[in-house]
Write a protein that holds these residues in place. Structure first.
Motif, short mmCIF file in Angstrom:
data_model
loop_
_atom_site.label_atom_id
_atom_site.label_comp_id
_atom_site.label_asym_id
_atom_site.label_seq_id
_atom_site.Cartn_x
_atom_site.Cartn_y
_atom_site.Cartn_z
N VAL A 118 83.71 32.44 -0.37
CA VAL A 118 83.54 32.05 1.05
C VAL A 118 84.63 32.58 1.97
CG1 VAL A 118 82.27 29.97 0.41
CG2 VAL A 118 84.75 29.84 0.73
N SER A 119 85.68 33.21 1.42
CA SER A 119 86.77 33.66 2.29
C SER A 119 87.57 34.75 1.59
CB SER A 119 87.70 32.50 2.63
OG SER A 119 88.42 32.08 1.47
N ASN A 120 88.38 35.44 2.39
CA ASN A 120 89.26 36.46 1.83
C ASN A 120 90.28 35.84 0.88
OD1 ASN A 120 90.10 39.46 2.13
ND2 ASN A 120 92.03 38.34 2.28
N ASN A 121 90.79 34.66 1.24
CA ASN A 121 91.77 34.00 0.37
C ASN A 121 91.18 33.66 -0.99
OD1 ASN A 121 93.85 34.05 2.25
ND2 ASN A 121 93.32 32.06 3.12
N GLU A 122 89.92 33.23 -0.99
CA GLU A 122 89.28 32.94 -2.28
C GLU A 122 89.08 34.23 -3.07
OE1 GLU A 122 85.61 30.42 -4.28
OE2 GLU A 122 85.48 30.94 -2.15
N ALA A 123 88.77 35.34 -2.39
CA ALA A 123 88.62 36.62 -3.07
C ALA A 123 89.94 37.05 -3.71
CB ALA A 123 88.14 37.69 -2.10
N GLU A 124 91.05 36.77 -3.03
CA GLU A 124 92.37 37.12 -3.60
C GLU A 124 92.63 36.33 -4.88
OE1 GLU A 124 94.45 39.40 -2.71
OE2 GLU A 124 94.23 39.82 -0.57
N TYR A 125 92.34 35.04 -4.86
CA TYR A 125 92.51 34.23 -6.07
C TYR A 125 91.57 34.70 -7.18
CZ TYR A 125 95.78 30.53 -4.73
OH TYR A 125 96.91 29.82 -4.41
N SER A 148 101.70 41.26 -9.23
CA SER A 148 102.06 41.70 -7.89
C SER A 148 100.83 41.78 -7.02
CB SER A 148 102.73 43.08 -7.94
OG SER A 148 103.94 43.04 -8.67
N GLY A 149 100.95 41.25 -5.80
CA GLY A 149 99.86 41.31 -4.84
C GLY A 149 100.40 41.20 -3.44
N ASP A 150 99.52 41.41 -2.45
CA ASP A 150 99.97 41.37 -1.05
C ASP A 150 99.51 40.11 -0.32
OD1 ASP A 150 97.25 41.88 -0.04
OD2 ASP A 150 97.56 43.93 -0.71
N SER A 151 98.97 39.14 -1.06
CA SER A 151 98.52 37.89 -0.45
C SER A 151 99.61 36.82 -0.53
CB SER A 151 97.26 37.37 -1.17
OG SER A 151 96.96 36.05 -0.77
N LYS A 152 100.16 36.44 0.62
CA LYS A 152 101.17 35.39 0.64
C LYS A 152 100.59 34.07 0.15
CE LYS A 152 103.99 37.23 4.44
NZ LYS A 152 104.51 36.96 5.80
N ILE A 153 99.31 33.83 0.50
CA ILE A 153 98.66 32.58 0.09
C ILE A 153 98.66 32.44 -1.43
CG2 ILE A 153 96.45 31.35 0.02
CD1 ILE A 153 97.69 31.19 2.74
N VAL A 154 98.30 33.53 -2.13
CA VAL A 154 98.21 33.47 -3.59
C VAL A 154 99.59 33.48 -4.23
CG1 VAL A 154 97.38 34.65 -5.65
CG2 VAL A 154 95.94 34.54 -3.63
N ILE A 155 100.43 34.42 -3.84
CA ILE A 155 101.74 34.55 -4.48
C ILE A 155 102.57 33.29 -4.29
CG2 ILE A 155 103.92 35.81 -4.49
CD1 ILE A 155 101.61 37.36 -5.75
N ASN A 156 102.67 32.81 -3.06
CA ASN A 156 103.47 31.61 -2.82
C ASN A 156 102.81 30.36 -3.40
OD1 ASN A 156 105.57 32.95 -1.46
ND2 ASN A 156 104.44 32.91 0.46
N GLY A 157 101.47 30.36 -3.45
CA GLY A 157 100.77 29.23 -4.07
C GLY A 157 101.01 29.17 -5.56
N MET A 158 100.92 30.32 -6.24
CA MET A 158 101.12 30.35 -7.68
C MET A 158 102.59 30.11 -8.05
SD MET A 158 98.10 30.54 -8.79
CE MET A 158 98.53 30.60 -10.54
N ARG A 159 103.48 30.48 -7.16
CA ARG A 159 104.91 30.19 -7.39
C ARG A 159 105.22 28.71 -7.21
NH1 ARG A 159 107.69 34.82 -3.57
NH2 ARG A 159 107.76 36.56 -5.07
N GLY A 160 104.33 27.99 -6.54
CA GLY A 160 104.58 26.59 -6.23
C GLY A 160 105.41 26.40 -4.99
N GLU A 161 105.57 27.47 -4.19
CA GLU A 161 106.38 27.40 -2.98
C GLU A 161 105.57 26.93 -1.78
OE1 GLU A 161 108.12 31.25 -2.55
OE2 GLU A 161 109.37 31.04 -4.35
N TRP A 162 104.26 27.16 -1.80
CA TRP A 162 103.36 26.68 -0.75
C TRP A 162 102.32 25.76 -1.38
CZ3 TRP A 162 101.68 31.34 2.85
CH2 TRP A 162 102.81 31.85 3.51
N PRO A 163 101.92 24.70 -0.70
CA PRO A 163 100.88 23.84 -1.25
C PRO A 163 99.52 24.55 -1.21
CG PRO A 163 101.44 23.14 0.97
CD PRO A 163 102.45 24.19 0.60
#
Length: 219
Positions: A118-125, A148-163
C-alpha cells in the motif's frame, strides 16, 4: 565477523607494560595483524573480541573459525530497495547480495514485482524481507551481515532508533526479525545516499516495468 584486537604490550627494555585495543576490523584482517604483532616478541595475552557479543577468541580459535567457514557464504553485504507505483498500485523490490565462498567472490541479484502493498515504505520493508529470504536460500547461518539501503524509515526502524508505528510495517519488521533469528544472522544496518544504492534501485525499477532479473555471478 567484525572484531577488535586487544593485547598487552611490553617495552623492549622490559619493565613497562600497557594494554592496547585496535579499531574494529574483519576477522581475517585481525589474524594478519595479530601474526605481525606476535613476531615482535613483545606482545602478551593477545585476544580477539567479537564486536557483536563481546565474546573472546584466541588466535588459534579464530584461525579455526575462518577455516570452518571457507566453503560457506561469508563476508556478506546486502543492498535493498523498494519502489511503489501509486497509479498502478504495484511495487518493485530489488535485492543485491555480495558474498565470498570457497575463495571466490559473488554477486547475487534478485527482483520481484508485487501488487498487495500500500505504500513506498511498505515496499522498502518488503525488499529487505526479500533479501533475508535470499540469504536463507544461500544457506547463510550464524553470520554477521551488513544491510544497506536508502530508506530512513527502514534503517532507523530496524536499528530500533525510530518507532515502527504503522500496522503493516510492524508486521514486516516482525517477519524480518523472526527470520534473522531463525538463521542466526547478526544484522548491521547502514543508511546510504540514494545514488550509492543504484544497483538495488535499478532492480526495483525494472521489477515495476515487469522485467524479471535473477542470477548469481562470479566477480
Amino acid at each position: 565477523m567484525k572484531i577488535w584486537l586487544q593485547w598487552k604490550y611490553r617495552s623492549a627494555k622490559g619493565g613497562a607494560e600497557t594494554v592496547f585495543r585496535s579499531d574494529e576490523m574483519s576477522a581475517a584482517q585481525g589474524v594478519q595483524i595479530a601474526e605481525d604483532l606476535e613476531r615482535t616478541k613483545r606482545v602478551r595475552e593477545l585476544v580477539f573480541i567479537d564486536s557483536f557479543d563481546d565474546s573472546v577468541w584466541t588466535i588459534k580459535e579464530m584461525k579455526a573459525y575462518l577455516k570452518s567457514i571457507e566453503t560457506e557464504p561469508h563476508d556478506i553485504t546486502v543492498y535493498f530497495d523498494g519502489g511503489f507505483d501509486i497509479a498502478n498500485k504495484n511495487s518493485g523490490l530489488g535485492c543485491v547480495i555480495y558474498y565470498s565462498q570457497s575463495g571466490k567472490s559473488y554477486r547475487l541479484r534478485q527482483n520481484e514485482q508485487v501488487d498487495e502493498l500500500v505504500s513506498n515504505n511498505e515496499a522498502e520493508y518488503a525488499a529487505l524481507h526479500l533479501c533475508v529470504q535470499e540469504l536463507g536460500y544461500l544457506g547463510v547461518k550464524n553470520m554477521p551481515v551488513n544491510f544497506s539501503g536508502d530508506s530512513k524509515i527502514v534503517i532507523n526502524g530496524m536499528r530500533g532508533e525510530w518507532p515502527v508505528i504503522e500496522t503493516e510495517l510492524v508486521r514486516w519488521a516482525d517477519r524480518i526479525e523472526a527470520k534473522l533469528d531463525q538463521l542466526g544472522i547478526q544484522p548491521d544496518y547502514f543508511l546510504l545516499p540514494r545514488k550509492e544504492n543504484f544497483e538495488a534501485d535499478r532492480l526495483a525499477t525494472q521489477a515495476l516495468k515487469g522485467i524479471k532479473i535473477t542470477g548469481t555471478y562470479a566477480l
